[in-house]
Design an enzyme around this catalytic site. Structure first.
Site, PDB file in Angstrom:
ATOM      1  N   SER A 201       0.853  -1.195   0.000  1.00 16.50           N
ATOM      2  CA  SER A 201       0.000   0.000   0.000  1.00 16.50           C
ATOM      3  C   SER A 201       0.887   1.242   0.000  1.00 16.50           C
ATOM      4  O   SER A 201       1.755   1.390   0.861  1.00 16.50           O
ATOM      5  CB  SER A 201      -0.872  -0.002   1.256  1.00 16.50           C
ATOM      6  OG  SER A 201      -1.596   1.204   1.325  1.00 16.50           O
ATOM      7  N   CYS A 328      -8.003   1.145  10.860  1.00 16.65           N
ATOM      8  CA  CYS A 328      -9.391   1.034  10.422  1.00 16.65           C
ATOM      9  C   CYS A 328     -10.353   0.868  11.594  1.00 16.65           C
ATOM     10  O   CYS A 328     -11.485   1.302  11.519  1.00 16.65           O
ATOM     11  CB  CYS A 328      -9.541  -0.147   9.476  1.00 16.65           C
ATOM     12  SG  CYS A 328      -8.149  -0.314   8.398  1.00 16.65           S
TER      13      CYS A 328
HETATM   14  N1  PLP Z   1      -3.188  -4.664   5.183  1.00 22.27           N
HETATM   15  C1  PLP Z   1      -2.608  -4.191   6.294  1.00 22.27           C
HETATM   16  C2  PLP Z   1      -1.695  -5.085   7.066  1.00 22.27           C
HETATM   17  C3  PLP Z   1      -2.851  -2.885   6.728  1.00 22.27           C
HETATM   18  O1  PLP Z   1      -2.271  -2.444   7.845  1.00 22.27           O
HETATM   19  C4  PLP Z   1      -3.731  -2.080   5.977  1.00 22.27           C
HETATM   20  C5  PLP Z   1      -4.071  -0.709   6.447  1.00 22.27           C
HETATM   21  O2  PLP Z   1      -4.036  -0.387   7.616  1.00 22.27           O
HETATM   22  C6  PLP Z   1      -4.296  -2.610   4.811  1.00 22.27           C
HETATM   23  C7  PLP Z   1      -4.012  -3.896   4.447  1.00 22.27           C
HETATM   24  C8  PLP Z   1      -5.231  -1.789   3.962  1.00 22.27           C
HETATM   25  O3  PLP Z   1      -4.504  -0.820   3.226  1.00 22.27           O
HETATM   26  P1  PLP Z   1      -5.236   0.272   2.336  1.00 22.27           P
HETATM   27  O4  PLP Z   1      -5.528   1.413   3.230  1.00 22.27           O
HETATM   28  O5  PLP Z   1      -4.228   0.652   1.266  1.00 22.27           O
HETATM   29  O6  PLP Z   1      -6.430  -0.358   1.751  1.00 22.27           O
END
Ligand code: PLP
Length: 380
Positions: A201, A328
């Protein structure tokens, strides 16, 4: 503001910011257009693809794919959808109990639609229970998805070993890793890891939000998730987010250079300084995953009978930003699934996560320690 929440998101590198603005303003052509304004931005996207490939040691000339997506959530969703579909050879997915919701919720949806999902547990330090993984694999297993670095604790999973273990049992199982929290903290080498797919990301390593990457190893079948156009070599439809893609490539190149010149060691020292002081000042606190291999920047700490989200708000009043749980769900007062999976005692389960980066200084840490003492000891 003292920003200590770099696992939630990071600030843009200055040059990445300028690059992003320049593309938005000057190079606004559609990369699919045949005239020069389109061709030149298309070339910029391809340059970014090369920068990302170099960041994770993918081999584009051998047929590896770097797919640009709208975020890691989309990359993770795409990886799962590609591995399990009406024509896949089985209907069993294995994930860990500590995955980001973009994996775990997607897997649950497949489960509701009739697939079987197995969640591999972790021990009290956050280490993956590899023996559970071995015994979970069946003829029906099509995908194993285990995150490289846990977002809440910073615990590193031995993905190379996961791949070896899985492939020894069944060669045709796709192994995917969510490496979002690894970028900039440990080297990511897809050849050494041996994974079939890997997610990144942009906003976790100083590129803009709203852009992600899915790496797909050469020869690994990929079923597109976003349909309706020929962009991204027909693997992902939708007009490319040119400015963010170019910015992500730039951020990958800078991150790689910073790591080569010692950024990880610098951040590690800062974290060590902080954790040593925390343990002295708050001897009753627990740093989760302390005994496991962890990345250089993440400290998840529980203070006995203190609610993490309240502490986050009290620190924020003093201009210090940390989080509780993942970005999140950090506003939620629900116990973290990660700490629950680690069997953390109830009186400690509400923790805060402090995540550093190379912009942080020792003074930031001293200010945090003073603020924590004031709040937790009631010294206003
Ligand atoms: N995977 C992990 C381990 C994360 O920490 C996050 C975001 O906090 C994501 C996926 C999701 O990323 P994005 O915000 O780019 O969708």
């Amino acid at each position: 503001m003292i920003y200590l929440d770099n696992n939630a998101t990071t600030r843009l590198y200055q040059s990445v910011y300028h690059k992003h603005c320049e593309i938005l303003h000057r190079f606004f052509g559609n990369p699919s257009s045949l005239y020069p304004a389109g061709v030149e931005v298309k070339a910029m996207i391809e340059r970014s693809r090369v920068q990302v490939a170099s960041f994770i040691n993918a081999d584009l000339s051998a047929g590896d794919t770097i797919l640009f997506t709208s975020c890691a959530t989309e990359s993770n969703n795409s990886a799962l959808h590609s591995a399990i579909h009406p024509n896949s050879h089985g209907k069993h997915i294995i994930i860990s109990a500590v995955e980001h919701p973009s994996i775990s919720v997607t897997a649950s949806n497949f489960e509701k639609a009739g697939a079987k999902v197995t969640k591999i547990g972790v021990d009290s330090d956050g280490n993956l229970r590899l023996e559970e993984l071995c015994s979970a694999i069946t003829d029906e297993t099509v995908l194993v998805s285990i995150m490289y670095v846990n977002s809440e604790t910073g615990v590193i999973h031995d993905i190379a070993n996961v791949v070896r273990t899985v492939k020894n049992i069944r060669e045709n199982i796709i192994v995917h890793t969510d490496a979002v929290q690894a970028a900039g903290k440990i080297p990511i080498d897809v050849q050494a890891l041996g994974v079939d797919m890997l997610t990144l990301s942009g906003h976790k390593f100083h590129a803009p939000k709203g852009v992600g990457v899915l790496y797909i190893r050469r020869g690994v079948p990929f079923v597109p998730f976003v349909l309706g156009g020929h962009q991204e070599h027909s693997l992902r439809a939708g007009t490319e987010n040119t400015a963010s893609i170019v910015a992500l490539g730039e951020a990958a190149a800078i991150t790689k250079a910073e790591m080569a010149s010692g950024s990880v060691e610098t951040i590690s020292k800062l974290k060590e300084f902080m954790e040593n002081k925390l343990k002295i000042i708050f001897p009753e606190s627990i740093i989760f995953g302390e005994k496991a291999p962890r990345v250089c920047n993440t400290t998840n700490i529980g203070f006995r009978n203190i609610l993490g989200h309240k502490l986050v708000l009290q620190l924020a009043k003093k201009g210090i930003y940390v989080s509780s749980g993942t970005a999140c769900n950090s506003s939620s007062a629900k116990p973290s699934t990660v700490l629950t999976a680690m069997n953390v005692p109830n009186e400690y389960i509400s923790s805060i996560r402090i995540s550093l980066d190379s912009f942080n200084t020792e003074q930031n840490i001293i200010d945090l320690l003073i603020a924590l003492e004031e709040i937790l000891r009631g010294k206003k």
